[in-house]
Scaffold this active site. Structure first.
Site, mmCIF file in Angstrom:
data_model
loop_
_atom_site.group_PDB
_atom_site.id
_atom_site.type_symbol
_atom_site.label_atom_id
_atom_site.label_comp_id
_atom_site.label_asym_id
_atom_site.label_seq_id
_atom_site.Cartn_x
_atom_site.Cartn_y
_atom_site.Cartn_z
ATOM 1 N N ARG A 55 0.831 -1.207 0.000
ATOM 2 C CA ARG A 55 0.000 0.000 0.000
ATOM 3 C C ARG A 55 0.870 1.264 0.000
ATOM 4 O O ARG A 55 0.441 2.320 -0.446
ATOM 5 C CB ARG A 55 -0.949 0.013 1.204
ATOM 6 C CG ARG A 55 -2.062 1.067 1.075
ATOM 7 C CD ARG A 55 -3.083 0.999 2.188
ATOM 8 N NE ARG A 55 -2.546 1.432 3.455
ATOM 9 C CZ ARG A 55 -2.503 0.718 4.568
ATOM 10 N NH1 ARG A 55 -2.992 -0.512 4.581
ATOM 11 N NH2 ARG A 55 -1.991 1.194 5.667
ATOM 12 N N TYR A 109 -16.693 15.770 -16.461
ATOM 13 C CA TYR A 109 -17.072 14.362 -16.561
ATOM 14 C C TYR A 109 -18.238 14.105 -15.587
ATOM 15 O O TYR A 109 -18.207 14.589 -14.448
ATOM 16 C CB TYR A 109 -15.845 13.532 -16.182
ATOM 17 C CG TYR A 109 -16.007 12.047 -16.320
ATOM 18 C CD1 TYR A 109 -16.138 11.448 -17.563
ATOM 19 C CD2 TYR A 109 -16.028 11.232 -15.196
ATOM 20 C CE1 TYR A 109 -16.274 10.085 -17.684
ATOM 21 C CE2 TYR A 109 -16.154 9.860 -15.308
ATOM 22 C CZ TYR A 109 -16.281 9.289 -16.558
ATOM 23 O OH TYR A 109 -16.407 7.940 -16.666
ATOM 24 N N ASP A 182 -7.959 17.908 -14.748
ATOM 25 C CA ASP A 182 -8.139 16.572 -15.315
ATOM 26 C C ASP A 182 -7.698 16.651 -16.775
ATOM 27 O O ASP A 182 -8.339 17.296 -17.600
ATOM 28 C CB ASP A 182 -9.617 16.169 -15.185
ATOM 29 C CG ASP A 182 -9.890 14.749 -15.688
ATOM 30 O OD1 ASP A 182 -9.145 14.277 -16.564
ATOM 31 O OD2 ASP A 182 -10.863 14.129 -15.207
ATOM 32 N N LYS A 207 -8.135 5.485 -20.239
ATOM 33 C CA LYS A 207 -8.405 6.055 -21.552
ATOM 34 C C LYS A 207 -7.145 6.014 -22.425
ATOM 35 O O LYS A 207 -6.624 4.953 -22.658
ATOM 36 C CB LYS A 207 -8.957 7.467 -21.374
ATOM 37 C CG LYS A 207 -10.060 7.574 -20.287
ATOM 38 C CD LYS A 207 -11.311 6.797 -20.616
ATOM 39 C CE LYS A 207 -12.284 6.663 -19.441
ATOM 40 N NZ LYS A 207 -12.671 7.902 -18.783
HETATM 41 C C1 LIG Z 1 -13.159 8.315 -17.597
HETATM 42 C C2 LIG Z 1 -12.880 9.622 -16.989
HETATM 43 C C3 LIG Z 1 -12.754 9.768 -15.604
HETATM 44 C C4 LIG Z 1 -12.933 8.613 -14.650
HETATM 45 O O1 LIG Z 1 -12.003 7.609 -14.857
HETATM 46 P P1 LIG Z 1 -12.251 6.071 -14.474
HETATM 47 O O2 LIG Z 1 -10.974 5.429 -14.854
HETATM 48 O O3 LIG Z 1 -13.434 5.606 -15.275
HETATM 49 O O4 LIG Z 1 -12.545 6.030 -13.012
HETATM 50 C C5 LIG Z 1 -12.467 11.023 -15.099
HETATM 51 N N1 LIG Z 1 -12.330 12.086 -15.924
HETATM 52 C C6 LIG Z 1 -12.448 11.982 -17.252
HETATM 53 C C7 LIG Z 1 -12.271 13.188 -18.096
HETATM 54 C C8 LIG Z 1 -12.726 10.753 -17.843
HETATM 55 O O5 LIG Z 1 -12.859 10.664 -19.164
#
Ligand SMILES: *Cc1c(COP(=O)(O)O)cnc(C)c1O
Length: 392
Positions: A55, A109, A182, A207
């Site tokens: 962890r 998101y 983000d 992604k």
């Molecule tokens: C998919 C996504 C998230 C969340 O990510 P996960 O891996 O699904 O938890 C957060 N911000 C953006 C812009 C995303 O496309």
């Protein structure tokens, strides 16, 4: 060093015994021992670098984290179990020694909006939402809200708006707030928010970075000031990524710059084609000279890179017509994700923004005839002919 080079070298080839593995192995051990217990004592006491418990640190994650630091030009990284875990812990770290209030972009998101409302608000952390592309409005919201943190996405989902990270970073800094960005949609190939003054960057590794539809993961990359806060939070709360996912993500990142270049080129071509289709009412794509943030895009994005997401509205369509169109797709995958090697189509009203009240969606400009396409690395002609037959 060029990002193509960093992607295949950073984080790898750490000495293990006499040999040096060419790529980072998957370390599955949950705990570590040393010849002498005294050394473990020093590691636990953090007087000496080393592994003790998974962890806290894991050598596979460490390789990935080093790679992420290199890509985003940051100081410290934490690989998390999901993008949402990364968003949550980045916000918690940003608010640690600051006022417990957030100013956030109103186009985020879907799950991030939900997190602000259903996780942070019940804990007493209030969020004021603002149009992040309206600098005067942002300035006002910061002055009125006195936030500890400002939260935005480099490219908003799904309407692909682009805010001025550098200007907002300066405003946040002047007000004593941290800026969390983000960067999932833009990726470090297009924008590196830490270079523009942001304090914490988050990614859904799920992604573009992992990129093959086989990993759920997230990451936080921080400036120097927030590195230890994030790592200390993680040691206690444990949002960490598993080592198998870490390995897959590192493997994915080696080809991420190549994939992303191809995806961006494909997206330009597809956006242009869509704009010429009579059934398409409107296309949202950052290369469009009529894009409301065009000047910002040309200032902050590299030349000829506009991302690989294309959103568009189908003239007069409602849920039924959209479903028919989506059911006709043969190559483009109808899936709730983005950034994979294969193209993917999503219906925001049904998936990413499903849980928002219809009025809130409407206010955000997400209409019931809006589709979002994540462009893959396929031959562009094949994507186009699939779209053409589905639109027919
Ligand atoms: C998919 C996504 C998230 C969340 O990510 P996960 O891996 O699904 O938890 C957060 N911000 C953006 C812009 C995303 O496309």
């Amino acid at each position: 060093m060029n990002i193509h080079t960093r992607a295949v070298h950073a984080g790898d080839r750490k000495k293990s015994g006499a040999a040096i593995p060419v790529t980072t192995p998957i370390y599955t051990a949950s705990s570590y021992i040393y010849e002498k217990i005294e050394q473990l004592d020093r590691v636990f006491g953090r007087e000496e670098a080393g592994d003790s418990y998974a962890r806290y640190e894991n050598p596979t994650n460490r390789g990935l984290e080093e790679l992420l630091v290199a890509l985003e030009n940051g100081h410290t990284a934490l690989a998390c179990a999901s993008g949402m875990a990364a968003v949550q812990f980045a916000l918690q770290a940003a608010l640690m020694d600051r006022r417990r209030r957030i100013v956030a972009a109103n186009a985020l998101y879907g799950a991030t909006i939900r997190m602000l409302q259903s996780v942070f608000e019940p804990l007493g952390v209030e969020t004021a939402f603002v149009d992040i592309c309206d600098l005067a409005a942002v300035e006002k919201a910061i002055a009125a809200g006195k936030p500890g943190c400002v939260l935005m996405e480099t490219i908003s989902n799904p309407l692909l708006r682009v805010g001025q990270i550098d200007r907002i970073a300066a405003m946040a800094k002047a007000a004593g707030a941290a800026l969390v960005v983000d960067n999932t949609f833009a990726t470090p190939m297009m924008v590196r928010p830490l270079e523009l003054g942001a304090n914490l960057v988050v990614h859904s590794l799920t992604k573009y970075l992992a990129g093959h539809g086989d990993v759920l993961g997230g990451a936080i990359i921080t400036d120097e000031a927030h590195g230890e806060t994030v790592r200390a939070l993680s040691r206690t709360a444990g949002p960490v990524l598993g080592s198998f996912e870490s390995y897959l993500t590192m493997r994915g990142i080696k080809t991420f710059p190549l994939r992303f270049e191809r995806q961006c080129t494909n997206a330009c071509r597809i956006a242009q084609w869509l704009a010429a289709q009579p059934r398409v009412e409107r296309v949202f794509f950052p290369a469009d000279p009529g894009h409301p943030d065009s000047a910002v895009i040309h200032r902050l994005f590299p030349e000829k890179m506009f991302g690989a997401m294309v959103s568009f509205e189908i003239r007069g369509a409602g849920r039924e017509e959209i479903f028919t169109l989506m059911d006709r797709l043969k190559i483009v995958v109808r899936a709730t994700s983005l950034g994979d090697v294969h193209s993917m189509m999503l219906y925001p009203a049904m998936s990413s923004h499903r849980d928002l009240a219809p009025r809130q969606r409407e206010r955000m400009g997400i209409r019931d005839n809006l589709l979002r396409l994540s462009v893959g690395i396929e031959a562009p002609e094949d994507i186009l002919s699939d779209l053409e037959q589905a639109l027919d």
